[in-house]
Design a protein around this motif. Sequence first.
Motif, PDB file in Angstrom:
ATOM      1  N   GLU A  54     -18.499   1.187  -7.286  1.00  0.00           N
ATOM      2  CA  GLU A  54     -17.891   0.817  -6.005  1.00  0.00           C
ATOM      3  C   GLU A  54     -17.669  -0.686  -5.909  1.00  0.00           C
ATOM      4  OE1 GLU A  54     -19.813   2.534  -2.685  1.00  0.00           O
ATOM      5  OE2 GLU A  54     -20.009   4.485  -3.608  1.00  0.00           O
ATOM      6  N   ARG A  55     -18.489  -1.477  -6.595  1.00  0.00           N
ATOM      7  CA  ARG A  55     -18.236  -2.923  -6.640  1.00  0.00           C
ATOM      8  C   ARG A  55     -16.924  -3.205  -7.362  1.00  0.00           C
ATOM      9  NH1 ARG A  55     -24.030  -3.277  -7.504  1.00  0.00           N
ATOM     10  NH2 ARG A  55     -25.012  -4.284  -5.723  1.00  0.00           N
ATOM     11  N   CYS A  56     -16.627  -2.390  -8.376  1.00  0.00           N
ATOM     12  CA  CYS A  56     -15.354  -2.553  -9.087  1.00  0.00           C
ATOM     13  C   CYS A  56     -14.178  -2.269  -8.162  1.00  0.00           C
ATOM     14  CB  CYS A  56     -15.314  -1.629 -10.299  1.00  0.00           C
ATOM     15  SG  CYS A  56     -16.552  -1.993 -11.562  1.00  0.00           S
ATOM     16  N   PHE A  57     -14.294  -1.215  -7.356  1.00  0.00           N
ATOM     17  CA  PHE A  57     -13.225  -0.909  -6.406  1.00  0.00           C
ATOM     18  C   PHE A  57     -13.068  -2.031  -5.380  1.00  0.00           C
ATOM     19  CE2 PHE A  57     -13.772   3.575  -7.760  1.00  0.00           C
ATOM     20  CZ  PHE A  57     -12.440   3.847  -8.028  1.00  0.00           C
ATOM     21  N   SER A  58     -14.197  -2.579  -4.923  1.00  0.00           N
ATOM     22  CA  SER A  58     -14.134  -3.648  -3.930  1.00  0.00           C
ATOM     23  C   SER A  58     -13.494  -4.906  -4.495  1.00  0.00           C
ATOM     24  CB  SER A  58     -15.546  -3.960  -3.418  1.00  0.00           C
ATOM     25  OG  SER A  58     -16.135  -2.833  -2.811  1.00  0.00           O
ATOM     26  N   SER A  59     -13.684  -5.133  -5.795  1.00  0.00           N
ATOM     27  CA  SER A  59     -13.125  -6.346  -6.403  1.00  0.00           C
ATOM     28  C   SER A  59     -11.607  -6.274  -6.551  1.00  0.00           C
ATOM     29  CB  SER A  59     -13.759  -6.580  -7.774  1.00  0.00           C
ATOM     30  OG  SER A  59     -13.411  -5.545  -8.665  1.00  0.00           O
ATOM     31  N   MET A  60     -11.031  -5.074  -6.500  1.00  0.00           N
ATOM     32  CA  MET A  60      -9.586  -4.934  -6.692  1.00  0.00           C
ATOM     33  C   MET A  60      -8.794  -5.647  -5.609  1.00  0.00           C
ATOM     34  SD  MET A  60      -9.361  -0.943  -7.925  1.00  0.00           S
ATOM     35  CE  MET A  60      -7.574  -0.979  -7.955  1.00  0.00           C
ATOM     36  N   LYS A  61      -9.350  -5.681  -4.362  1.00  0.00           N
ATOM     37  CA  LYS A  61      -8.621  -6.341  -3.285  1.00  0.00           C
ATOM     38  C   LYS A  61      -8.572  -7.856  -3.482  1.00  0.00           C
ATOM     39  CE  LYS A  61     -12.703  -6.580  -0.304  1.00  0.00           C
ATOM     40  NZ  LYS A  61     -13.318  -6.129   0.964  1.00  0.00           N
ATOM     41  N   ASN A  62      -9.507  -8.399  -4.300  1.00  0.00           N
ATOM     42  CA  ASN A  62      -9.481  -9.831  -4.587  1.00  0.00           C
ATOM     43  C   ASN A  62      -8.514 -10.156  -5.716  1.00  0.00           C
ATOM     44  OD1 ASN A  62     -11.541 -10.401  -2.691  1.00  0.00           O
ATOM     45  ND2 ASN A  62     -13.100  -9.777  -4.156  1.00  0.00           N
ATOM     46  N   VAL A  63      -8.171  -9.149  -6.515  1.00  0.00           N
ATOM     47  CA  VAL A  63      -7.251  -9.357  -7.636  1.00  0.00           C
ATOM     48  C   VAL A  63      -5.812  -9.056  -7.223  1.00  0.00           C
ATOM     49  CG1 VAL A  63      -6.637  -8.601  -9.955  1.00  0.00           C
ATOM     50  CG2 VAL A  63      -9.042  -8.880  -9.324  1.00  0.00           C
ATOM     51  N   LYS A  64      -5.628  -7.897  -6.609  1.00  0.00           N
ATOM     52  CA  LYS A  64      -4.279  -7.498  -6.195  1.00  0.00           C
ATOM     53  C   LYS A  64      -4.091  -7.832  -4.723  1.00  0.00           C
ATOM     54  CE  LYS A  64      -0.922  -3.765  -6.732  1.00  0.00           C
ATOM     55  NZ  LYS A  64      -0.690  -2.408  -7.247  1.00  0.00           N
ATOM     56  N   THR A  65      -3.581  -9.024  -4.457  1.00  0.00           N
ATOM     57  CA  THR A  65      -3.384  -9.515  -3.097  1.00  0.00           C
ATOM     58  C   THR A  65      -1.920  -9.364  -2.693  1.00  0.00           C
ATOM     59  OG1 THR A  65      -2.953 -11.764  -3.870  1.00  0.00           O
ATOM     60  CG2 THR A  65      -5.257 -11.162  -3.446  1.00  0.00           C
ATOM     61  N   ASP A  66      -1.604  -9.835  -1.496  1.00  0.00           N
ATOM     62  CA  ASP A  66      -0.217  -9.768  -1.021  1.00  0.00           C
ATOM     63  C   ASP A  66       0.726 -10.570  -1.905  1.00  0.00           C
ATOM     64  OD1 ASP A  66      -1.035  -8.186   1.042  1.00  0.00           O
ATOM     65  OD2 ASP A  66      -1.256  -9.837   2.472  1.00  0.00           O
ATOM     66  N   LEU A  67       0.218 -11.648  -2.508  1.00  0.00           N
ATOM     67  CA  LEU A  67       1.050 -12.476  -3.376  1.00  0.00           C
ATOM     68  C   LEU A  67       1.161 -11.904  -4.783  1.00  0.00           C
ATOM     69  CD1 LEU A  67      -0.211 -16.023  -2.303  1.00  0.00           C
ATOM     70  CD2 LEU A  67       1.832 -14.806  -1.533  1.00  0.00           C
ATOM     71  N   ARG A  68       0.267 -10.972  -5.133  1.00  0.00           N
ATOM     72  CA  ARG A  68       0.296 -10.362  -6.464  1.00  0.00           C
ATOM     73  C   ARG A  68       0.319  -8.844  -6.327  1.00  0.00           C
ATOM     74  NH1 ARG A  68      -3.969 -14.245  -7.546  1.00  0.00           N
ATOM     75  NH2 ARG A  68      -5.463 -12.539  -7.393  1.00  0.00           N
ATOM     76  N   ASN A  69       1.218  -8.348  -5.517  1.00  0.00           N
ATOM     77  CA  ASN A  69       1.234  -6.914  -5.219  1.00  0.00           C
ATOM     78  C   ASN A  69       2.170  -6.112  -6.117  1.00  0.00           C
ATOM     79  OD1 ASN A  69       3.634  -7.826  -4.252  1.00  0.00           O
ATOM     80  ND2 ASN A  69       3.404  -7.000  -2.185  1.00  0.00           N
ATOM     81  N   ARG A  70       2.784  -6.761  -7.097  1.00  0.00           N
ATOM     82  CA  ARG A  70       3.712  -6.048  -7.966  1.00  0.00           C
ATOM     83  C   ARG A  70       3.241  -6.043  -9.418  1.00  0.00           C
ATOM     84  NH1 ARG A  70       9.874  -7.615  -6.887  1.00  0.00           N
ATOM     85  NH2 ARG A  70      10.071  -5.750  -8.188  1.00  0.00           N
ATOM     86  N   MET A  71       1.995  -6.393  -9.648  1.00  0.00           N
ATOM     87  CA  MET A  71       1.477  -6.408 -11.018  1.00  0.00           C
ATOM     88  C   MET A  71       1.345  -4.977 -11.547  1.00  0.00           C
ATOM     89  SD  MET A  71      -2.615  -7.173 -10.635  1.00  0.00           S
ATOM     90  CE  MET A  71      -2.368  -8.846 -10.104  1.00  0.00           C
ATOM     91  N   GLY A  72       1.536  -4.838 -12.863  1.00  0.00           N
ATOM     92  CA  GLY A  72       1.424  -3.533 -13.489  1.00  0.00           C
ATOM     93  C   GLY A  72      -0.023  -3.106 -13.657  1.00  0.00           C
ATOM     94  N   ASP A  73      -0.215  -1.832 -14.029  1.00  0.00           N
ATOM     95  CA  ASP A  73      -1.566  -1.296 -14.174  1.00  0.00           C
ATOM     96  C   ASP A  73      -2.337  -1.994 -15.288  1.00  0.00           C
ATOM     97  OD1 ASP A  73      -1.042   0.453 -12.140  1.00  0.00           O
ATOM     98  OD2 ASP A  73      -0.558   2.146 -13.453  1.00  0.00           O
TER      99      ASP A  73
END
Length: 445
Positions: free
Chosen positions: A388-407
């Motif tokens: 669940e910490r991994c899931f929580s960290s995703m919001k810090n990586v994929k932000t509004d400014l980086r919302n089109r990054m690939g998988d």
Amino acid sequence: METTALSLKAAIVELFARHNLSIGRVRGQGYDGASNISGEFNGLKALILKEISLAYFVYCFAHQLQLVVVGLATKHYEIYRLYKELSNLVNIVGGSCKRIDLLRETQRESLGLNSEVETGSGKLQELSLARAGDTRWISHEKTILCLLTLYPSVIDVLEYIEKSGEFSNHQNQARGLQEFMKTFNFVFYLHLMKYILGVNTLCQALQRKDQDMLNAVKLVKLTDESLKCYRLEGFDSLLEDVTSFCEKYEIEVVDMEAEYVYPRFKRKKTGITNHHHYVVNNFNTVLDMQIQELGSRFNEVTTKLLTNMSSLSPSCNFSAFSKVNLLNLAEMYPCDCDFDEDKRFANLSGLGDLAKMMVKTSLHIDCPLVYRLIKLSLVLPVATESVERCFSSMKNVKTDLRNRMGDEYMNDSCICYIEREFLQQVSVKEAMQRFQKMKTRREQL
């Protein structure tokens, strides 16, 4: 992406196939309490168990512990009311920056006037009312501890809101909270829950990244024993703490020898004393509910499986070893198991150390079945905190400014963010050299 049980199962099967792994080799499942996961008939764990009977399901211990608190709050009216009023208190006191600043200023003044408090650099930390979270037992305890420390400051802030509130509903809320906080009942249940939630060794252990299954099972039993012991011997000490708190802040103390009076029917005779009411109807009842809830929640786990695994623990020179439990564990994995003491194994602390030592001494070759049982015990999780910490960290990586990054890019970025403690050990020079050697470059880095 769909989150139905069928779609999740299909995604898991596809993931295994992509890495040339057989889902038929799965030997354990660990999830939280979402309905699409833990459903008895159509949940993800049920769908996998239908195909793979050896994929034993273990409910996340951390979520189970939180459900104990939630279950108590919904079953006992006074505890439910306490939680509800605490939530309202946090909302109204922390409703604006001005109120928060006033709370902190009042706290500083009270500390300055208190000669018993030793002030200075590093002596004290600024406190504020913490909002209780939905997934952590310890957050409820933190809220209660902060309120006990900031009690006079909170009362001052509520008085300020009552006198100068811009909205009448805020004034009424502040007045109602003051009246509630100045009652014996409030102080009594606040201190009672302080102790119950203070038995948080289990909570702290379940929040660790390096989770030890056997230690978690042991701590569940210790928590249960602590609550039972407190039920038998703890009321007098609780009453002393409550009385001392009431006298300190001039709150009327209830006469325990007087006859108990119903709050809503004051003329109706009860035939019991206040002591009987607070001991039998409240103290014992709350603790009985807590013990029962704790037992029922953790009994749903595959108790037999965890008990059998405890015989593999090398702690205290394999004091928990049991030949019968070991055989039972082998019988639970029939597809994986066909039917002079070494001092190097004396001081091992966990199953992970035991597995490493078996490989180091080549015993995993001579005793393949024992080594396989140890591996099966290590892969079965009792908590999903690290996931669940991994899931929580995703919001810090994929932000509004980086919302089109690939998988693929997001996956690489998440790994770097989640394992940042490990990556800090890698020097920039080593990273540059590895990048340079991957292929021929036009320029030397």
